[in-house]
Design a protein around this motif. Structure first.
Motif, mmCIF file in Angstrom:
data_model
loop_
_atom_site.group_PDB
_atom_site.id
_atom_site.type_symbol
_atom_site.label_atom_id
_atom_site.label_comp_id
_atom_site.label_asym_id
_atom_site.label_seq_id
_atom_site.Cartn_x
_atom_site.Cartn_y
_atom_site.Cartn_z
ATOM 1 N N SER A 27 98.874 31.416 92.678
ATOM 2 C CA SER A 27 99.818 31.674 91.598
ATOM 3 C C SER A 27 99.725 33.105 91.071
ATOM 4 O O SER A 27 100.590 33.547 90.323
ATOM 5 N N CYS A 28 98.689 33.830 91.468
ATOM 6 C CA CYS A 28 98.555 35.219 91.035
ATOM 7 C C CYS A 28 99.436 36.114 91.901
ATOM 8 O O CYS A 28 99.463 35.965 93.122
ATOM 9 N N PRO A 29 100.129 37.049 91.291
ATOM 10 C CA PRO A 29 101.007 37.925 92.068
ATOM 11 C C PRO A 29 100.226 38.845 92.993
ATOM 12 O O PRO A 29 99.163 39.362 92.635
ATOM 13 N N LEU A 30 100.758 39.046 94.172
ATOM 14 C CA LEU A 30 100.112 39.940 95.142
ATOM 15 C C LEU A 30 100.027 41.372 94.629
ATOM 16 O O LEU A 30 99.151 42.129 95.040
ATOM 17 N N ALA A 31 100.915 41.742 93.735
ATOM 18 C CA ALA A 31 100.939 43.109 93.206
ATOM 19 C C ALA A 31 99.929 43.328 92.073
ATOM 20 O O ALA A 31 99.818 44.435 91.557
ATOM 21 N N CYS A 32 99.174 42.319 91.696
ATOM 22 C CA CYS A 32 98.228 42.463 90.584
ATOM 23 C C CYS A 32 97.177 43.522 90.925
ATOM 24 O O CYS A 32 96.509 43.431 91.957
ATOM 25 N N PRO A 33 96.999 44.506 90.056
ATOM 26 C CA PRO A 33 96.035 45.571 90.337
ATOM 27 C C PRO A 33 94.580 45.116 90.221
ATOM 28 O O PRO A 33 93.670 45.849 90.599
ATOM 29 N N LEU A 34 94.335 43.905 89.724
ATOM 30 C CA LEU A 34 92.971 43.409 89.555
ATOM 31 C C LEU A 34 92.479 42.587 90.749
ATOM 32 O O LEU A 34 91.294 42.264 90.839
ATOM 33 N N ARG A 35 93.388 42.232 91.661
ATOM 34 C CA ARG A 35 93.031 41.414 92.827
ATOM 35 C C ARG A 35 92.053 42.111 93.757
ATOM 36 O O ARG A 35 92.043 43.333 93.837
ATOM 37 N N LYS A 36 91.320 41.293 94.493
ATOM 38 C CA LYS A 36 90.514 41.834 95.585
ATOM 39 C C LYS A 36 91.473 42.464 96.586
ATOM 40 O O LYS A 36 92.539 41.932 96.846
ATOM 41 N N GLY A 37 91.117 43.578 97.130
ATOM 42 C CA GLY A 37 91.948 44.228 98.127
ATOM 43 C C GLY A 37 93.029 45.127 97.557
ATOM 44 O O GLY A 37 93.716 45.813 98.306
ATOM 45 N N ALA A 38 93.197 45.127 96.238
ATOM 46 C CA ALA A 38 94.173 46.024 95.630
ATOM 47 C C ALA A 38 93.636 47.453 95.723
ATOM 48 O O ALA A 38 92.457 47.664 96.005
ATOM 49 N N THR A 39 94.498 48.399 95.515
ATOM 50 C CA THR A 39 94.044 49.782 95.497
ATOM 51 C C THR A 39 94.022 50.250 94.052
ATOM 52 O O THR A 39 94.779 49.780 93.223
ATOM 53 N N GLY A 40 93.145 51.125 93.748
ATOM 54 C CA GLY A 40 93.067 51.644 92.386
ATOM 55 C C GLY A 40 91.738 51.322 91.734
ATOM 56 O O GLY A 40 90.900 50.586 92.256
ATOM 57 N N GLN A 41 91.580 51.864 90.567
ATOM 58 C CA GLN A 41 90.325 51.794 89.835
ATOM 59 C C GLN A 41 89.939 50.370 89.426
ATOM 60 O O GLN A 41 88.761 50.049 89.341
#
Length: 89
Positions: A27-41
């Motif tokens: 249910s979590c959006p793939l674009a969430c910046p907090l997800r594992k595998g996301a890019t960014g700080q």
């Protein structure tokens, strides 16, 4: 099929003793910046991915169908069951 967990009287010190639900990891959006595998700080700092919730609850919810129980103890509900329970509270 979506599946959910329900705590009818939460022991969570933040929410207090209310009904709370847990939605599946999907249910979590793939674009969430907090997800594992996301890019960014902030990548990988998702609260739900760590500790008790991520390791035990979310993994169990991913692997258990509605109508069954996680580890034989925690019931997993379908979306229709979730709606009926909320509606009747």
């Amino acid at each position: 099929m979506e599946r959910f967990l329900i705590a009818f009287n939460s022991g969570n010190r933040i929410t207090g003793p209310i009904l709370i639900t847990t939605s599946p990891r999907s249910s979590c959006p793939l674009a969430c910046p907090l997800r594992k595998g996301a890019t960014g700080q902030e990548a990988g700092v998702c609260y739900a991915e760590h500790g008790y919730l991520g390791h035990y609850i979310w993994t169990g919810l991913d692997r258990t169908q509605a109508g069954q129980k996680i580890s034989g103890r925690i019931p997993v509900y379908s979306f229709d069951e979730l709606l009926a329970i909320v509606r009747n509270r």
